[in-house]
Enzyme design. Structure first.
Site, PDB file in Angstrom:
ATOM      1  N   HIS A 253      -0.263 -44.113  -6.284  1.00  0.00           N
ATOM      2  CA  HIS A 253      -0.325 -45.343  -7.070  1.00  0.00           C
ATOM      3  C   HIS A 253       1.061 -45.582  -7.647  1.00  0.00           C
ATOM      4  CE1 HIS A 253      -1.508 -48.226 -10.123  1.00  0.00           C
ATOM      5  NE2 HIS A 253      -2.744 -48.243  -9.638  1.00  0.00           N
ATOM      6  N   ARG A 273      -0.345 -55.530 -13.926  1.00  0.00           N
ATOM      7  CA  ARG A 273       0.385 -56.465 -13.073  1.00  0.00           C
ATOM      8  C   ARG A 273      -0.489 -57.668 -12.710  1.00  0.00           C
ATOM      9  NH1 ARG A 273       1.309 -53.146  -8.493  1.00  0.00           N
ATOM     10  NH2 ARG A 273       0.136 -51.535  -9.571  1.00  0.00           N
TER      11      ARG A 273
END
Ligand code: FAD
Length: 642
Positions: A253, A273
């Site tokens: 990740h 995000r």
């Protein structure tokens, strides 16, 4: 031999995360007496850590969303290596599974007009993640547990016994799947397990076993995964004779915490995000614009202005490059740090503080706010976070039948959730795990129950010799300590640290041939030393002993990852080779299977198989130009003309 208690069930589910609980509910609802067994406390499975949400094309936040778009996104994210039938079932059935959760009491965040809210995530064309703030996994598990309690209350009303049809064995670890034949044959007959608190062994007899044990992250040093992720289900399947699929694909990740050292690897959810957070390097540049690969160029914005416009008007702007699939973002961060443009603690900056009012950040990202405040003394409403890649998810797993979740080669064995392979191809999209757990957990529970019912008259028997062997294997670390066989006993914690360092440094985010060969040598050495692990004390809650038993699994699974990664000479999704940096179309339809086989170099033998061609109606969902980037010419001609 110590006394081993036995109980008889129709279906045993190993694991009480989202996949295990959904499987258990389905099996019970279909009439199977079902036992659930889990290493940690009931309700504490890794799934509770899931933050961002459940991906399902419900079209609540954008009416254009459909299962076909979800299918397309999933295949693109997996770089077309996905077991496409799984990706199809997943995209079709995920909305139903989310609505079902709501009918069982899940309290999702809402849109203004009262529907389940859906948020943006990397690689998803439309806002698609049903969520509960950034604590979605907790709500998912709470809801499934509530459903289990309701079924138990029903059983109590009918039989006077809450646990008549559905019983949870918590803080118990399975070390072997038992069969009525040897490793090369026979059907599942149950599981061998120990109670972590008392150390007592027991056997649950059952013709059907569902493995839902999650992932393998604890073999790596920097990981977002919880202590339970020691690859147990992967190893249990291998030892029972079922192959693992495409184990080279491990997802790093892009955004784990990098500071302070004690919390390195803890996840910073992609929702940051998705909700507008941006990545910057030490020079303050939004560097992701420099890392959009050709296959995605037409879908991602080229300027900050265009990217920022997308949040309010997605129909007329392309997506910000911060929302590329995870493998792309993780590689980009890695490259920035390597080029000397990283943050003070070896990551990059992730900023929401200049993008949203403080009150909105605290409301939409409450866990992230507290995580940074408490663990790093950083106020994310006022300053950027420092983030870097962390080992997060394994796409590889037990090879299963797409429709039934049956493990290949072992009648009575099923697998669902992170432990199963195929669904996500070479890279998983965020949010697609929670939906995977629900869709395939349900399918596994259903087919396990049907299989068990069909065997009602001639159930496989537990083989006493296997129970004795399992018992002796589990007790071995105590005798090594006492007898000091073949040299001084090895310490399980030391071996674990060396394993984690090896996998992190030599089979991590960027891979090289020489380093992976080195890793395989080191793994062989560790395996020999693991045969001499010794533990002190006795069987009552003995963490050193538990780790010693887990190490067998981590070593097996790590060898699978290293061998498959060495074999695949291309870069695709969660497998990046510095010496083969491009995606190679000739590897697109190749699966690597790992099976157990003792040989001088190790315990794992690899074979290749060609994947089934995509069904023409699914192929027709893509533009030919796009397919040409992934598929071989023969596949293209065959599929499109069929
Ligand atoms: P788990 O939930 O891990 O359950 C495994 C179970 O198996 C546990 O009960 C464990 O005790 C048991 N077990 C293991 N070994 C044994 C054994 N030998 N004997 C008995 N029991 C055993 N995915 C998304 O889709 N959306 C997200 O927003 C998201 N956020 C995430 C955030 C974080 C921090 C992390 C780490 C992951 C996230 N993921 C997310 C991924 C997702 O959470 C996992 O892939 C998923 O929860 C795995 O569920 P599972 O049911 O397969 O396994």
């Amino acid at each position: 031999m110590p006394v081993v208690d036995r109980q008889e069930w129709d279906v045993v589910v190993v694991g009480a995360g989202g996949a295990g609980l959904r499987a258990a509910i389905e099996a019970r609802e279909r009439g199977a007496r079902t036992a659930v067994i889990c290493k940690s406390l009931f309700g504490k499975a890794h799934t509770v850590m899931a933050e961002g949400g459940i991906a399902a094309a419900m079209a609540n936040a954008n009416e254009h969303d459909t299962w076909q778009t979800h299918f397309r996104d999933t295949m693109r994210g997996g770089k077309f290596l996905n077991q496409w039938r799984m990706a199809e079932l997943h995209a079709r059935e995920a909305p139903q599974r989310v609505w079902e959760l709501e009918t069982w009491g899940a309290l999702f965040d809402r849109t203004k007009d009262g529907r389940i809210s859906q948020r943006n995530f990397g690689g998803h064309e439309y806002p698609r993640l049903a969520h509960v703030g950034d604590r979605t996994g907790l709500e998912l598990i709470r809801t499934l547990q509530q459903r289990i309690v309701a079924l138990q209350q029903q059983d109590f009303a009918d039989t006077g016994d809450h646990e008549w049809g559905l019983k949870v064995f918590q803080e118990c670890t399975v070390t072997r799947v038992l069969k009525d034949g040897g490793p090369d044959g026979g059907r599942v007959s149950g599981v061998f397990a120990y109670d972590r608190e008392t150390g007592r062994f027991f056997v649950l007899q059952a013709p059907a076993v569902v493995l839902a044990t999650g992932g393998i992250g604890k073999s790596f040093k920097v990981t977002s995964n919880s202590w339970e992720y020691t690859g147990d289900g992967h190893a249990l399947a291998l030892l029972a004779g079922a192959p693992l699929l495409n184990m080279e694909f491990v997802q790093f990740h892009p955004t784990g915490m990098v500071w302070p050292p004690s919390v390195k690897g803890i996840l910073v959810t992609e929702s940051v995000r998705g909700d507008g957070g941006v990545l910057r390097n030490a020079a303050g540049e939004r560097f992701m614009f420099d890392y959009v690969p050709d296959v995605f160029k037409d879908k991602y914005a080229e300027s900050e202005r265009e990217a920022d416009g997308w949040y309010d008007d997605p129909d007329h702007h392309r997506r910000p490059p911060e929302l590329l699939p995870r493998d792309e973002v993780a590689r980009a961060i890695n490259a920035e740090v390597k080029a000397g443009r990283g943050s003070p603690h070896g990551g990059v900056f992730l900023d929401v503080s200049t993008r949203m009012p403080a009150e909105v950040i605290r409301r939409r990202l409450p866990s992230m706010y507290h995580q940074f405040k408490e663990l790093a003394d950083v106020d994310i409403t006022a300053e950027p976070m420092e983030v870097g890649p962390t080992c997060h998810y394994v796409m590889g797993g037990i090879a299963v039948d797409s429709d039934t979740a049956a493990a290949r080669g072992v009648p009575g064995l099923y697998a669902a959730g992170e432990v199963a392979g195929g669904m996500h191809g070479s890279n998983r999209l965020g949010g697609n795990s929670l939906s995977d757990l629900l869709v395939f957990g349900r399918r596994a529970g259903r087919h396990a129950a049907e299989y068990a019912r069909a065997l009602a008259q001639e159930r496989p028997r537990v083989n006493g010799a296997q129970v004795e062997l399992a018992s002796a294997e589990a007790l071995r670390p105590f005798s090594a300590a006492a007898e000091g066989e073949a040299g001084p006993p090895e310490n399980p914690y030391t071996l674990h640290q060396e394993l984690q360092q090896t996998m992190n440094d030599l089979v991590g985010i960027i891979r090289r041939e020489g380093e992976m060969e080195q890793a395989l040598h080191k793994l062989a050495e560790l395996r020999l030393r693991a045969g001499r692990i010794g533990v002190e004390g006795h069987r009552q809650f003995n963490p050193g002993w538990h780790l010693a038993l887990d190490l067998r699994n981590m070593l097996l699974v790590s060898e699978c990852v290293a061998r498959a990664a060495l074999e695949r000479t291309e870069s695709r999704g969660g497998h990046t080779r510095e010496d083969y940096p491009g995606m190679d179309r000739s590897w697109r339809n190749v699966n690597l299977l790992c099976a157990l086989a003792e040989h001088p170099q190790g315990r794992i033998r690899l074979t290749r198989e060609t994947t089934a061609p995509l069904r023409p109606d699914l192929l027709a969902l893509f533009e030919k130009e796009e397919l040409a980037k992934y598929l071989t010419d023969e596949e293209l001609e065959g599929g499109l003309s069929a």
